[in-house]
Design an enzyme around this catalytic site. Structure first.
Site, short mmCIF file in Angstrom:
data_model
loop_
_atom_site.label_atom_id
_atom_site.label_comp_id
_atom_site.label_asym_id
_atom_site.label_seq_id
_atom_site.Cartn_x
_atom_site.Cartn_y
_atom_site.Cartn_z
N ARG A 58 8.57 -8.34 -6.93
CA ARG A 58 8.50 -8.03 -5.50
C ARG A 58 8.75 -6.53 -5.21
O ARG A 58 9.33 -6.19 -4.20
CB ARG A 58 9.49 -8.88 -4.70
CG ARG A 58 9.16 -10.36 -4.68
CD ARG A 58 8.09 -10.64 -3.64
NE ARG A 58 7.68 -12.04 -3.65
CZ ARG A 58 8.12 -12.96 -2.80
NH1 ARG A 58 8.96 -12.64 -1.86
NH2 ARG A 58 7.69 -14.18 -2.88
N ARG A 110 8.28 -5.75 1.46
CA ARG A 110 9.03 -5.40 2.66
C ARG A 110 10.14 -4.38 2.49
O ARG A 110 10.62 -3.84 3.47
CB ARG A 110 9.57 -6.67 3.32
CG ARG A 110 8.46 -7.44 3.99
CD ARG A 110 8.94 -8.75 4.51
NE ARG A 110 9.33 -9.60 3.40
CZ ARG A 110 9.78 -10.84 3.52
NH1 ARG A 110 9.93 -11.35 4.72
NH2 ARG A 110 10.09 -11.55 2.47
N ARG A 157 1.05 -3.08 6.94
CA ARG A 157 0.86 -4.51 7.21
C ARG A 157 0.84 -4.84 8.71
O ARG A 157 0.47 -5.95 9.09
CB ARG A 157 1.97 -5.32 6.53
CG ARG A 157 1.69 -5.78 5.11
CD ARG A 157 0.63 -6.86 5.04
NE ARG A 157 0.85 -7.91 6.04
CZ ARG A 157 1.79 -8.83 6.00
NH1 ARG A 157 2.61 -8.89 4.98
NH2 ARG A 157 1.93 -9.70 6.96
N ASP A 217 -0.34 -13.44 -3.53
CA ASP A 217 0.68 -14.47 -3.38
C ASP A 217 0.26 -15.70 -4.20
O ASP A 217 -0.93 -15.90 -4.44
CB ASP A 217 0.88 -14.86 -1.92
CG ASP A 217 2.17 -15.66 -1.75
OD1 ASP A 217 3.24 -15.03 -1.66
OD2 ASP A 217 2.11 -16.90 -1.76
N TYR A 243 5.47 -26.75 -2.89
CA TYR A 243 5.05 -26.44 -1.51
C TYR A 243 4.07 -27.48 -0.98
O TYR A 243 4.17 -27.93 0.15
CB TYR A 243 4.40 -25.05 -1.45
CG TYR A 243 5.40 -23.92 -1.61
CD1 TYR A 243 6.29 -23.61 -0.58
CD2 TYR A 243 5.46 -23.16 -2.78
CE1 TYR A 243 7.21 -22.58 -0.73
CE2 TYR A 243 6.37 -22.14 -2.93
CZ TYR A 243 7.25 -21.85 -1.89
OH TYR A 243 8.16 -20.84 -2.04
O1 CP3 Z 1 5.52 -7.02 -5.76
C1 CP3 Z 1 5.26 -8.18 -6.13
O2 CP3 Z 1 6.07 -8.86 -6.80
C2 CP3 Z 1 3.85 -8.73 -5.86
C3 CP3 Z 1 3.71 -9.54 -4.78
C4 CP3 Z 1 4.14 -10.99 -4.69
C5 CP3 Z 1 4.23 -11.61 -3.42
N1 CP3 Z 1 4.46 -12.94 -3.63
C6 CP3 Z 1 4.06 -10.94 -2.15
C7 CP3 Z 1 4.66 -11.53 -0.94
C8 CP3 Z 1 4.38 -11.96 -5.66
C9 CP3 Z 1 4.43 -11.81 -7.18
C10 CP3 Z 1 4.58 -13.18 -4.97
C11 CP3 Z 1 4.80 -14.47 -5.63
C12 CP3 Z 1 5.43 -15.57 -4.89
N2 CP3 Z 1 5.16 -16.02 -3.62
C13 CP3 Z 1 6.38 -16.44 -5.46
C14 CP3 Z 1 6.90 -16.34 -6.88
C15 CP3 Z 1 7.87 -15.24 -7.00
C16 CP3 Z 1 9.24 -15.51 -6.45
O3 CP3 Z 1 9.64 -14.76 -5.57
O4 CP3 Z 1 9.86 -16.47 -6.92
C17 CP3 Z 1 6.73 -17.40 -4.48
C18 CP3 Z 1 7.73 -18.52 -4.63
C19 CP3 Z 1 5.92 -17.13 -3.32
C20 CP3 Z 1 5.89 -17.88 -2.05
C21 CP3 Z 1 6.25 -16.99 -0.93
N3 CP3 Z 1 5.37 -16.08 -0.35
C22 CP3 Z 1 7.51 -16.81 -0.29
C23 CP3 Z 1 8.76 -17.61 -0.59
C24 CP3 Z 1 7.37 -15.78 0.66
C25 CP3 Z 1 8.43 -15.15 1.55
C26 CP3 Z 1 8.42 -15.65 2.94
C27 CP3 Z 1 9.28 -14.77 3.85
O5 CP3 Z 1 8.70 -14.19 4.79
O6 CP3 Z 1 10.49 -14.67 3.61
C28 CP3 Z 1 6.02 -15.35 0.60
C29 CP3 Z 1 5.42 -14.26 1.37
C30 CP3 Z 1 5.27 -12.98 0.65
N4 CP3 Z 1 4.69 -12.86 -0.57
C31 CP3 Z 1 5.62 -11.70 1.12
C32 CP3 Z 1 5.23 -10.78 0.14
C33 CP3 Z 1 5.34 -9.29 0.19
C34 CP3 Z 1 6.25 -11.40 2.47
C35 CP3 Z 1 5.16 -11.41 3.49
C36 CP3 Z 1 5.30 -10.31 4.52
O7 CP3 Z 1 5.33 -9.13 4.14
O8 CP3 Z 1 5.32 -10.66 5.71
#
Ligand code: CP3
Length: 356
Positions: free
Chosen positions: A36, A40, A49, A85, A162
Site C-alpha cells: 500500500r 492515501r 483521485r 485492487d 467478500y
Molecule cells: O500500493 C499498493 O499496495 C497497491 C495498491 C493496492 C490497493 N489495494 C489499492 C487500494 C493493493 C495491493 C490492494 C490490495 C487489496 N485490496 C487487498 C490486499 C492487501 C491488503 O491490504 O491486505 C485487500 C484486502 C483489498 C480490498 C480493499 N480495497 C480494502 C480493504 C480497501 C480499503 C477500504 C477503505 O477505504 O478503507 C480497498 C480500497 C483501496 N485499495 C484503496 C487503495 C489505495 C483506498 C481507496 C481510496 O483511495 O479511496
C-alpha cells in the site's frame, strides 16, 4: 502485446536488487518496498483521485501509471506495486462490485447459493476485458526502466470472503460456513475465482511485471486443516499461469502473503511460491526456522511508523537482524501503510535501510 524477449525481466530488471533477493541472492543492499505504498498516505495521490471513483481510477492507464510511480519517485523504493485492487478482475468479469470509501469492497448481490455460483460461472474474464490492465503495465514499465514492477492479485479465499459475505467482515463467517456446509458449491466458487484472479495476475506479468504477489490477506482466520483442504489448491491454480511462464532463462518470482498466518506459513509456501511474506506477529528468524531455505519478505510493524524515529529505527534494526536467518530478505511492512502515515517517515526509513 510485447513479446516475451522484450520483457523487463530478460533485460532491464534482471539484476535489480529486488529480483536478485527474490531469487535467493543476498547482497549488501537491502531491497525495500511497502505494501500500500501507493495511496492515501500521499497528498499527491489524494489530489489526483479527487472526483474519480477507486475502480474507475484502476481502469484508467494514465492515472494508474502516475499513481504507481508516485511512491517510487518520492521514497526511492526498490519496486513499484501495480496500482489496482483485488476486486478489479471481478468488475472486469461483469460482477456488480464497488469500493466504498472507508469500508472496502461491497457486492451488489452476495454469492450464497448454488444458483448464485452457477450464475457467476456464466461469466469469464476475456483477454479483451483485461486490455486496460495490459496497457497500464506496458506504459508503466517503460517509465520504470530498471525498477521492477510487482504485479498482484487477491487469492481466491480473500475474494470469496467478500463475495459470500457481500462486503467486508471480521471473521468471514459466511465463507467459512459455505466451505463446510456446501463443499461442492464452495469448490465451484473457488475454481471460478482461481481462473479469474489468475488471469488478472498473468495479464500483468505478460505485459511487463517482473514479479507477482498473491494476497491472501484474510487466510489467517482459517485453521491449517481447512486452509490445506479448501483453499490451498485454488491458490495454487491461481498462480499456475504465471508459474508456467518462462522469460529468457527466468521463471517469474512469486510471493505469497497473508495476515495472521503464522500457523499457515509452510502451507502457504507449499502452494508453489518462491517468497513468503510475513506479517508483524511472527519474528523473521522464527519464520525462517519454519521455512528453511525460503526467501522472506516483511515485517516492520505498521504501528511503528507513527512512533518516534529512534523507536522505529530500533525496530527496523531488529527486523534486519532477524531477517539474516533467511537466505535473502526483502524488507516490507507486516501489512499495508496506514493512510494516516507521514510519508516523510517512509522516505527516511527507505534511506536508512539502504545505508545499512
Ligand atoms: O500500493 C499498493 O499496495 C497497491 C495498491 C493496492 C490497493 N489495494 C489499492 C487500494 C493493493 C495491493 C490492494 C490490495 C487489496 N485490496 C487487498 C490486499 C492487501 C491488503 O491490504 O491486505 C485487500 C484486502 C483489498 C480490498 C480493499 N480495497 C480494502 C480493504 C480497501 C480499503 C477500504 C477503505 O477505504 O478503507 C480497498 C480500497 C483501496 N485499495 C484503496 C487503495 C489505495 C483506498 C481507496 C481510496 O483511495 O479511496
Amino acid at each position: 502485446m510485447a513479446t516475451l524477449d522484450e520483457h523487463p525481466l530478460s533485460g532491464a530488471t534482471a539484476d535489480a536488487p529486488l529480483i536478485r533477493a527474490y531469487c535467493g541472492e543476498r547482497s549488501t543492499h537491502h531491497p525495500v518496498w511497502f505494501m500500500r505504498q501507493a495511496g492515501r498516505s500521499l497528498p499527491e495521490y489524494r489530489a489526483l483521485r479527487t472526483g474519480t471513483k477507486m475502480l474507475d481510477a484502476c481502469l484508467d492507464p494514465d492515472l494508474v501509471t502516475e499513481i504507481t510511480l508516485q511512491p517510487v519517485r518520492r521514497h526511492g523504493v526498490d519496486a513499484a506495486i501495480f496500482f489496482s485492487d483485488i476486486v478489479v478482475p471481478l468488475r472486469l468479469a461483469g460482477v456488480g462490485v464497488d469500493i466504498v470509501p472507508g469500508r472496502g469492497p461491497v457486492l451488489e448481490h452476495p454469492v450464497r447459493t448454488a444458483a448464485d455460483v452457477a450464475a457467476l460461472r456464466e461469466r469469464s474474464l476475456e483477454a479483451e476485458a483485461l486490455a486496460p490492465i495490459s496497457a497500464a503495465v506496458q506504459q508503466l514499465t517503460r517509465e520504470l526502466g530498471r525498477t521492477p514492477l510487482i504485479g498482484f492479485a487477491g487469492a481466491p479465499f480473500t475474494l470469496a470472503a467478500y463475495l459470500v459475505e457481500g462486503g467486508p467482515s471480521k471473521d468471514h463467517l459466511a465463507a467459512r460456513t459455505m466451505m463446510h456446509a456446501q463443499p461442492q458449491v464452495w469448490a465451484e466458487l473457488m475454481g471460478w475465482l482461481a481462473e479469474v484472479t489468475g488471469a488478472f495476475l498473468h495479464a500483468q506479468v505478460r505485459a511487463g511485471a517482473s514479479a507477482a504477489q498473491l494476497f491472501d490477506s484474510w487466510a489467517g482466520t482459517l485453521s491449517r486443516a481447512d486452509y490445506i483442504r479448501y483453499v490451498a489448491p485454488y491458490s495454487r491454480a491461481a498462480l499456475a499461469p504465471v508459474r508456467q511462464l518462462r522469460i529468457g532463462d527466468h521463471s517469474v518470482p512469486t510471493v505469497h502473503f497473508g495476515v495472521g498466518t503464522g500457523h499457515l506459513l509452510t502451507a502457504m509456501h507449499e502452494v508453489g511460491v518462491d517468497v513468503v511474506g510475513v506479517d508483524w506477529r511472527t519474528p523473521l528468524d522464527q519464520a525462517a526456522a519454519a521455512l528453511p531455505g525460503v526467501v522472506l519478505q516483511g515485517n516492520i510493524d505498521p504501528a511503528m511508523l507513527a512512533a518516534d524515529w529512534p523507536v522505529l529505527r530500533e525496530h527496523a534494526q531488529q527486523v534486519l537482524t532477524a531477517g539474516r536467518a533467511a537466505p535473502a530478505h526483502v524488507v516490507n511492512l507486516g501489512h499495508g501503510v496506514p493512510p494516516e502515515t507521514d510519508p516523510e517517515v517512509l522516505t527516511r526509513l527507505t534511506g536508512w535501510l539502504h545505508e545499512q
